[in-house]
Design a protein around this motif. Structure first.
Motif, PDB file in Angstrom:
ATOM      1  N   ALA A 163       0.829  -1.211   0.000  1.00 31.90           N
ATOM      2  CA  ALA A 163       0.000   0.000   0.000  1.00 31.90           C
ATOM      3  C   ALA A 163       0.861   1.258   0.000  1.00 31.90           C
ATOM      4  O   ALA A 163       0.574   2.233  -0.715  1.00 31.90           O
ATOM      5  CB  ALA A 163      -0.931  -0.013   1.207  1.00 31.90           C
ATOM      6  N   GLU A 164       1.929   1.250   0.786  1.00 31.03           N
ATOM      7  CA  GLU A 164       2.809   2.420   0.849  1.00 31.03           C
ATOM      8  C   GLU A 164       3.512   2.653  -0.485  1.00 31.03           C
ATOM      9  O   GLU A 164       3.664   3.800  -0.929  1.00 31.03           O
ATOM     10  CB  GLU A 164       3.830   2.235   1.974  1.00 31.03           C
ATOM     11  CG  GLU A 164       3.208   2.294   3.370  1.00 31.03           C
ATOM     12  CD  GLU A 164       4.207   1.965   4.463  1.00 31.03           C
ATOM     13  OE1 GLU A 164       5.411   1.818   4.138  1.00 31.03           O
ATOM     14  OE2 GLU A 164       3.791   1.848   5.635  1.00 31.03           O
ATOM     15  N   LEU A 165       3.934   1.588  -1.128  1.00 28.02           N
ATOM     16  CA  LEU A 165       4.598   1.720  -2.426  1.00 28.02           C
ATOM     17  C   LEU A 165       3.630   2.246  -3.486  1.00 28.02           C
ATOM     18  O   LEU A 165       3.996   3.071  -4.329  1.00 28.02           O
ATOM     19  CB  LEU A 165       5.180   0.373  -2.853  1.00 28.02           C
ATOM     20  CG  LEU A 165       6.389  -0.109  -2.036  1.00 28.02           C
ATOM     21  CD1 LEU A 165       6.715  -1.557  -2.373  1.00 28.02           C
ATOM     22  CD2 LEU A 165       7.602   0.777  -2.292  1.00 28.02           C
ATOM     23  N   LYS A 166       2.393   1.778  -3.439  1.00 24.22           N
ATOM     24  CA  LYS A 166       1.386   2.283  -4.380  1.00 24.22           C
ATOM     25  C   LYS A 166       1.146   3.773  -4.170  1.00 24.22           C
ATOM     26  O   LYS A 166       0.984   4.536  -5.138  1.00 24.22           O
ATOM     27  CB  LYS A 166       0.077   1.510  -4.213  1.00 24.22           C
ATOM     28  CG  LYS A 166       0.076   0.135  -4.859  1.00 24.22           C
ATOM     29  CD  LYS A 166      -1.306  -0.496  -4.754  1.00 24.22           C
ATOM     30  CE  LYS A 166      -1.367  -1.815  -5.499  1.00 24.22           C
ATOM     31  NZ  LYS A 166      -2.716  -2.438  -5.412  1.00 24.22           N
ATOM     32  N   ASN A 167       1.132   4.196  -2.913  1.00 26.20           N
ATOM     33  CA  ASN A 167       0.926   5.614  -2.614  1.00 26.20           C
ATOM     34  C   ASN A 167       2.057   6.479  -3.160  1.00 26.20           C
ATOM     35  O   ASN A 167       1.879   7.672  -3.400  1.00 26.20           O
ATOM     36  CB  ASN A 167       0.793   5.823  -1.105  1.00 26.20           C
ATOM     37  CG  ASN A 167      -0.532   5.311  -0.564  1.00 26.20           C
ATOM     38  OD1 ASN A 167      -1.508   5.203  -1.304  1.00 26.20           O
ATOM     39  ND2 ASN A 167      -0.564   4.981   0.723  1.00 26.20           N
ATOM     40  N   LEU A 168       3.217   5.873  -3.352  1.00 29.75           N
ATOM     41  CA  LEU A 168       4.364   6.591  -3.914  1.00 29.75           C
ATOM     42  C   LEU A 168       4.362   6.563  -5.443  1.00 29.75           C
ATOM     43  O   LEU A 168       5.277   7.079  -6.078  1.00 29.75           O
ATOM     44  CB  LEU A 168       5.667   5.976  -3.389  1.00 29.75           C
ATOM     45  CG  LEU A 168       5.937   6.141  -1.891  1.00 29.75           C
ATOM     46  CD1 LEU A 168       7.156   5.326  -1.478  1.00 29.75           C
ATOM     47  CD2 LEU A 168       6.140   7.617  -1.540  1.00 29.75           C
ATOM     48  N   GLY A 169       3.340   5.939  -6.010  1.00 29.20           N
ATOM     49  CA  GLY A 169       3.247   5.864  -7.464  1.00 29.20           C
ATOM     50  C   GLY A 169       4.010   4.705  -8.072  1.00 29.20           C
ATOM     51  O   GLY A 169       4.204   4.658  -9.294  1.00 29.20           O
ATOM     52  N   LEU A 170       4.443   3.760  -7.240  1.00 23.61           N
ATOM     53  CA  LEU A 170       5.179   2.597  -7.732  1.00 23.61           C
ATOM     54  C   LEU A 170       4.218   1.442  -8.015  1.00 23.61           C
ATOM     55  O   LEU A 170       3.013   1.546  -7.775  1.00 23.61           O
ATOM     56  CB  LEU A 170       6.247   2.196  -6.710  1.00 23.61           C
ATOM     57  CG  LEU A 170       7.279   3.295  -6.402  1.00 23.61           C
ATOM     58  CD1 LEU A 170       8.238   2.841  -5.311  1.00 23.61           C
ATOM     59  CD2 LEU A 170       8.051   3.684  -7.660  1.00 23.61           C
TER      60      LEU A 170
END
Length: 255
Positions: A163-170
């Motif tokens: 979830a955190e990586l998705k929030n960074l646009g990854l």
């Protein structure tokens, strides 16, 4: 089986998959495997036995080019090294099949393209019952057939990281895995990479293609069969005989 049509040496990923592909062809096929089936013992989920004591490693020593001896990371069991693999069954990317320049030089192009190879990837993913999800990884090449099984679910820490990586646009993506996670965890609460598969938790060469191949009565597997040398035809273009030792006896088979 003294004069089979085909002899396959080894029951690992290569040998087992070839045997599975030849099943139903009508050809008589003999598989020679130097190892035996991997036994189910407490060592199979004991990290010290596996990683410290080297319980499953072979006793033989090999030598480097300079002459130094080392213990190889090979495993001699039915199913070969795949009995210990991490079950990651990822496809090469389309670009990998083309010529590619690296720091140390140019990696030449393969003799065929990804598009030509793609149907065989799909067959292999079905054979090894691969779990995955398309659309997560932007580098994932074209699939003619979607994964038949959903990916292994994230544990809570991994779900938070995703979830955190998705929030960074990854684009965090699930690895394609040949693992039945529920079955694996029922057999023991451990990871599976480098742990021997003594049950049905991982789809390896034995639990996948070899099991399928041996349903064909024309395919026979001999274990404890150590191939000592191959005998070539007089013109050197074909193998006329395979010499192997089994239970202390030297045997010969001619395909």
């Amino acid at each position: 089986m003294t004069n089979p049509d085909i002899v396959i040496i080894g029951s690992g990923i290569g040998g087992a998959t070839i045997a599975s592909g030849l099943a139903g062809s009508g050809a008589s096929i003999l598989m020679l495997e130097r190892g035996e089936p991997l036994p189910a013992t407490p060592h199979a989920r004991d990290t010290r036995s596996i990683f410290v004591d080297g319980h499953y490693r072979p006793k033989e020593m090999w030598r480097e080019a300079g002459g130094a001896a080392f213990n190889p990371g090979n495993y001699y069991y039915v199913g070969g090294n795949s009995k210990f693999y991490g079950a990651v069954l990822i496809r090469y990317r389309k670009e990998d099949f083309a010529a590619m320049e690296h720091f140390g030089g140019v990696s030449p192009a393969w003799p065929f393209t990804y598009d030509e190879f793609e149907p065989w990837y799909s067959k292999a993913e079905q054979l090894f019952r691969v779990r995955g999800a398309l659309g997560e990884d932007p580098t994932e090449p074209f699939h003619s057939i979607p994964y038949a099984y959903k990916p292994v679910p994230d544990e809570a820490p991994i779900a938070r990281a995703r979830a955190e990586l998705k929030n960074l646009g990854l684009h965090p993506a699930s690895l394609p895995l040949g693992v039945d996670i529920d079955t694996w965890l029922k057999e023991g609460k451990t990871g599976w990479d480098a742990f021997p598969n003594t049950g049905q938790g991982k789809v390896d060469a034995q639990t996948g293609p070899l099991t399928a191949a041996l349903t064909d009565q024309n395919i026979k597997l001999e274990t404890g069969a150590y191939v000592e040398y191959l005998e070539a035809s007089p013109d050197g273009t074909t193998i006329s005989a395979i010499h192997y030792r089994q239970n202390g006896e030297l045997k010969k088979v001619s395909p």
